[in-house]
Design an enzyme around this catalytic site. Structure first.
Site, PDB file in Angstrom:
ATOM      1  N   PHE A 245     -19.681  26.384  -8.381  1.00 14.92           N
ATOM      2  CA  PHE A 245     -19.429  27.671  -9.036  1.00 14.92           C
ATOM      3  C   PHE A 245     -18.019  28.127  -8.664  1.00 14.92           C
ATOM      4  O   PHE A 245     -17.795  29.247  -8.222  1.00 14.92           O
ATOM      5  CB  PHE A 245     -20.457  28.723  -8.604  1.00 14.92           C
ATOM      6  CG  PHE A 245     -21.892  28.266  -8.696  1.00 14.92           C
ATOM      7  CD1 PHE A 245     -22.563  28.284  -9.909  1.00 14.92           C
ATOM      8  CD2 PHE A 245     -22.561  27.813  -7.576  1.00 14.92           C
ATOM      9  CE1 PHE A 245     -23.893  27.861  -9.989  1.00 14.92           C
ATOM     10  CE2 PHE A 245     -23.882  27.399  -7.638  1.00 14.92           C
ATOM     11  CZ  PHE A 245     -24.551  27.427  -8.854  1.00 14.92           C
TER      12      PHE A 245
ATOM     13  N   ASP B 147     -17.698  24.097 -12.342  1.00 16.91           N
ATOM     14  CA  ASP B 147     -17.980  25.374 -12.974  1.00 16.91           C
ATOM     15  C   ASP B 147     -18.342  25.100 -14.428  1.00 16.91           C
ATOM     16  O   ASP B 147     -17.990  24.046 -14.981  1.00 16.91           O
ATOM     17  CB  ASP B 147     -16.774  26.324 -12.886  1.00 16.91           C
ATOM     18  CG  ASP B 147     -17.184  27.777 -13.029  1.00 16.91           C
ATOM     19  OD1 ASP B 147     -17.376  28.440 -11.988  1.00 16.91           O
ATOM     20  OD2 ASP B 147     -17.338  28.256 -14.175  1.00 16.91           O
TER      21      ASP B 147
ATOM     22  N   CYS C  91     -24.559  37.123  -3.948  1.00  7.08           N
ATOM     23  CA  CYS C  91     -23.992  38.426  -4.288  1.00  7.08           C
ATOM     24  C   CYS C  91     -25.036  39.298  -4.974  1.00  7.08           C
ATOM     25  O   CYS C  91     -24.704  40.296  -5.604  1.00  7.08           O
ATOM     26  CB  CYS C  91     -22.759  38.271  -5.178  1.00  7.08           C
ATOM     27  SG  CYS C  91     -23.106  37.519  -6.778  1.00  7.08           S
TER      28      CYS C  91
END
Length: 394
Positions: A225, A247, A337
């Site tokens: 990522f 990605d 996150c």
């Protein structure tokens, strides 16, 4: 002044100076979108001045707990100035800085990042939307800058009943910018990049990763990522001989390639894959590949606690694969996150992934957002980014 009155017992969080007031806590009262309302306990005691949001589950967000405080342009000018003074005391090795971090700086729903001579702001609450002009004036006055770009296109605005809004609020200029970070040069688009254009919150973790790569002599690095390659540059700066970056965004990968060249590294030591991370990790296992250091920095799998169970499975899967791909003594930097995944739960997820992978490791350190993305004593929800640096046992 309009008033909202809470149900009995619902004042406890406000007495602890937590700024959120949920719809279920309100007995009566209301206001227009973003309007300042007086918040009272069931007994009529003053609790806070808050911005009302008729469309959101978080029905009001507190501006101040001081009954004598006036919520006006001077209030926002003072709040912005306080946030900037705090940044002067933080250790920040970059000209890309978060100047205002929402609730943590007493301005719920406001995010402001500075990239060199350009400010970028997100107004994500009804209250900040209502006071947008005054806040913009305060930002320019406090910083002495002339350019302010709006990136109010985060999905959370929909929960506030607000439409997306982007473009120049004050001044104008280039939307393609470059910043300095720990001696590296990195570029971004404030018009199209994620968040306000860049992940400033990972600034210090990138630097720590670079130092760890150098200290451990990691030669083969995998960056999952990778977005625009911040951790890729960090690995190369740490002396890695080969970095594989994955990605699913072609434009992000192109910028990552450009960052390698911009910082003077040999492109021959890099591999960029426009691919699904999970599928790539499984293929690497089948091929027998291993890595000396791996970064797992996925997007938000659990925006709220309601998504935590499904997100936990996704986090566990990529961490299991990552740990299996680590060479003995190898380093894993793994992150979440997701606001719906707390630090303790994330630790348990990674531990469970290790058990399934039959891999044990040392936790070298816990990781979080850079200091200009602070968590305060009254608002623990500010700790949205959490991570672990894990070394596989040799």
């Amino acid at each position: 002044m309009k008033t909202i009155r809470l149900r009995p017992g619902k004042e406890r969080s406000l007495l602890r100076r937590h700024p959120w007031i949920f719809e279920s806590a309100i007995a009566k009262g209301g206001g227009d979108s973003g309007e300042t309302v007086r918040v009272e306990s069931a007994e009529g005691r003053f609790l806070a001045w808050a911005a009302f949001s008729p469309a959101s589950r978080i029905r009001a967000r507190a501006w101040s707990f001081d009954e004598a405080q006036r919520i006006d342009a001077a209030f926002f000018a003072a709040a912005v100035a306080r946030a900037l003074r705090a940044r002067e005391r933080f250790a920040i090795d970059s000209d890309g800085v978060r100047l205002v971090h929402g609730e943590s700086d007493g301005l719920p729903g406001l995010i402001v990042d500075r990239y060199g001579d350009t400010l970028v702001a997100q107004f994500t609450s009804a209250g900040t939307e209502r006071w947008k002009s005054a806040i913009a004036d305060a930002l320019l006055q406090s910083t002495g800058l002339e350019k302010l770009y709006e990136r109010s296109d985060a999905s959370v605005r929909q929960l506030e009943g607000l439409e997306p809004a982007t473009g120049w609020l004050r001044g104008e200029g280039a939307t393609e910018l470059a910043i300095r970070e720990h001696g590296w040069r990195l570029t971004l688009s404030i018009a199209e990049g994620h968040k306000t254009g860049f992940y400033l919150d990972q600034r210090d973790s990138r630097h720590r990763f670079s130092e760890a790569v150098r200290r451990l002599g990691a030669q083969r690095v995998l960056n999952c990522f990778c977005y625009t390659g911040g951790f890729t540059v960090a690995a190369l700066a740490g002396g890695a001989q080969h970095v594989t970056s994955i990605d699913s965004s072609g434009p992000a990968l192109e910028r990552a390639r450009a960052h390698v060249a911009l910082n003077g590294f040999d492109a021959g030591g890099t591999e960029f894959l426009d691919a699904d991370v999970n599928a790539s990790l499984r293929r690497f296992l089948q091929e027998g590949r291993t890595f000396d250091a791996i970064v797992l920095d996925p997007p938000k799998f659990a925006p709220t606690a309601a998504h935590a169970e499904r997100a936990a499975r996704a986090y566990k899967d990529i961490n299991r694969l990552g740990l299996q791909l680590l060479a003995p003594g190898g380093l894993l930097y793994t992150f979440s996150c997701s606001g719906g995944i707390g630090a303790d739960l994330f630790h348990k997820i990674v531990a469970s992934a290790g058990a399934d992978a039959n891999v044990d490791g040392y936790i070298l350190e816990r990781l979080g957002g850079a200091p200009d993305h602070p968590m305060t004593l009254e608002f623990p929800e500010g700790e949205y980014l959490k991570g672990l640096a894990v070394m596989r046992k040799p």
